[in-house]
Design a protein around this motif. Structure first.
Motif, PDB file in Angstrom:
ATOM      1  N   ILE A  18       0.852  -1.189   0.000  1.00 12.72           N
ATOM      2  CA  ILE A  18       0.000   0.000   0.000  1.00 12.72           C
ATOM      3  C   ILE A  18       0.888   1.239   0.000  1.00 12.72           C
ATOM      4  O   ILE A  18       1.664   1.464   0.933  1.00 12.72           O
ATOM      5  CB  ILE A  18      -0.942   0.003   1.226  1.00 12.72           C
ATOM      6  CG1 ILE A  18      -1.867  -1.206   1.185  1.00 12.72           C
ATOM      7  CG2 ILE A  18      -1.725   1.306   1.292  1.00 12.72           C
ATOM      8  CD1 ILE A  18      -2.703  -1.391   2.441  1.00 12.72           C
ATOM      9  N   ASP A  19       0.769   2.038  -1.035  1.00 13.03           N
ATOM     10  CA  ASP A  19       1.541   3.280  -1.128  1.00 13.03           C
ATOM     11  C   ASP A  19       1.041   4.290  -0.108  1.00 13.03           C
ATOM     12  O   ASP A  19      -0.165   4.493   0.044  1.00 13.03           O
ATOM     13  CB  ASP A  19       1.413   3.899  -2.525  1.00 13.03           C
ATOM     14  CG  ASP A  19       2.170   3.113  -3.585  1.00 13.03           C
ATOM     15  OD1 ASP A  19       3.169   2.452  -3.225  1.00 13.03           O
ATOM     16  OD2 ASP A  19       1.767   3.161  -4.762  1.00 13.03           O
ATOM     17  N   GLY A  20       1.962   4.915   0.595  1.00 13.43           N
ATOM     18  CA  GLY A  20       1.619   5.978   1.529  1.00 13.43           C
ATOM     19  C   GLY A  20       0.987   5.523   2.819  1.00 13.43           C
ATOM     20  O   GLY A  20       0.427   6.339   3.557  1.00 13.43           O
ATOM     21  N   ILE A  21       1.060   4.249   3.140  1.00 13.90           N
ATOM     22  CA  ILE A  21       0.484   3.753   4.388  1.00 13.90           C
ATOM     23  C   ILE A  21       1.261   4.347   5.566  1.00 13.90           C
ATOM     24  O   ILE A  21       2.472   4.534   5.496  1.00 13.90           O
ATOM     25  CB  ILE A  21       0.464   2.215   4.425  1.00 13.90           C
ATOM     26  CG1 ILE A  21      -0.425   1.717   5.563  1.00 13.90           C
ATOM     27  CG2 ILE A  21       1.876   1.645   4.522  1.00 13.90           C
ATOM     28  CD1 ILE A  21      -0.747   0.241   5.495  1.00 13.90           C
ATOM     29  N   ALA A  22       0.548   4.668   6.624  1.00 10.48           N
ATOM     30  CA  ALA A  22       1.157   5.289   7.796  1.00 10.48           C
ATOM     31  C   ALA A  22       1.130   4.340   8.990  1.00 10.48           C
ATOM     32  O   ALA A  22       0.481   3.292   8.957  1.00 10.48           O
ATOM     33  CB  ALA A  22       0.428   6.586   8.131  1.00 10.48           C
ATOM     34  N   LEU A  23       1.830   4.742  10.022  1.00 12.10           N
ATOM     35  CA  LEU A  23       1.958   3.917  11.221  1.00 12.10           C
ATOM     36  C   LEU A  23       0.616   3.523  11.844  1.00 12.10           C
ATOM     37  O   LEU A  23       0.421   2.350  12.195  1.00 12.10           O
ATOM     38  CB  LEU A  23       2.848   4.640  12.233  1.00 12.10           C
ATOM     39  CG  LEU A  23       3.378   3.834  13.395  1.00 12.10           C
ATOM     40  CD1 LEU A  23       4.204   2.645  12.927  1.00 12.10           C
ATOM     41  CD2 LEU A  23       4.219   4.723  14.289  1.00 12.10           C
ATOM     42  N   PRO A  24      -0.342   4.442  11.993  1.00 10.97           N
ATOM     43  CA  PRO A  24      -1.627   4.023  12.584  1.00 10.97           C
ATOM     44  C   PRO A  24      -2.338   2.927  11.786  1.00 10.97           C
ATOM     45  O   PRO A  24      -2.914   2.004  12.375  1.00 10.97           O
ATOM     46  CB  PRO A  24      -2.457   5.315  12.599  1.00 10.97           C
ATOM     47  CG  PRO A  24      -1.453   6.408  12.597  1.00 10.97           C
ATOM     48  CD  PRO A  24      -0.297   5.889  11.783  1.00 10.97           C
ATOM     49  N   GLU A  25      -2.286   3.024  10.470  1.00 11.96           N
ATOM     50  CA  GLU A  25      -2.916   1.985   9.650  1.00 11.96           C
ATOM     51  C   GLU A  25      -2.193   0.657   9.814  1.00 11.96           C
ATOM     52  O   GLU A  25      -2.815  -0.406   9.862  1.00 11.96           O
ATOM     53  CB  GLU A  25      -2.949   2.389   8.175  1.00 11.96           C
ATOM     54  CG  GLU A  25      -3.891   3.518   7.857  1.00 11.96           C
ATOM     55  CD  GLU A  25      -3.262   4.888   8.019  1.00 11.96           C
ATOM     56  OE1 GLU A  25      -2.031   5.027   7.887  1.00 11.96           O
ATOM     57  OE2 GLU A  25      -4.018   5.837   8.288  1.00 11.96           O
TER      58      GLU A  25
END
Length: 89
Positions: A18-25
């Motif tokens: 997933i492009d641009g996935i962040a820590l919370p996700e």
């Protein structure tokens, strides 16, 4: 390496795509992954295998950070509450 035994639904694998996935996700995906494992599975061994596979190629990915945290902070779930936690008269 066949990781299907450690990631049967492919949740961890997909998170790395997933492009641009962040820590919370990634934390949310990790929780879903952990809850979907069979109860008798060795969670630490699964985390170690997944991190060895994906962490080398993606060391700065947020899921790699979550897996590293899981290596340190993951403990066996304990049951809390129930009749033992209630005050006695």
């Amino acid at each position: 390496m066949d990781l299907s035994q450690f990631d049967p639904k492919g949740l961890i694998r997909e998170s790395y795509q997933i492009d641009g996935i962040a820590l919370p996700e990634c934390r949310s995906i990790f929780l879903d992954w952990a809850l979907s494992l069979p109860q008798d599975s060795d969670t630490q061994a699964a985390i170690d295998a997944l991190l060895a596979h994906y962490g080398a190629e993606f060391p700065d990915h947020p899921m790699s950070e979550v897996l590293r945290d899981g290596q340190v902070q993951m403990t066996a779930p304990r049951r809390r509450g129930g009749w033992r936690s209630r005050p006695r008269d």
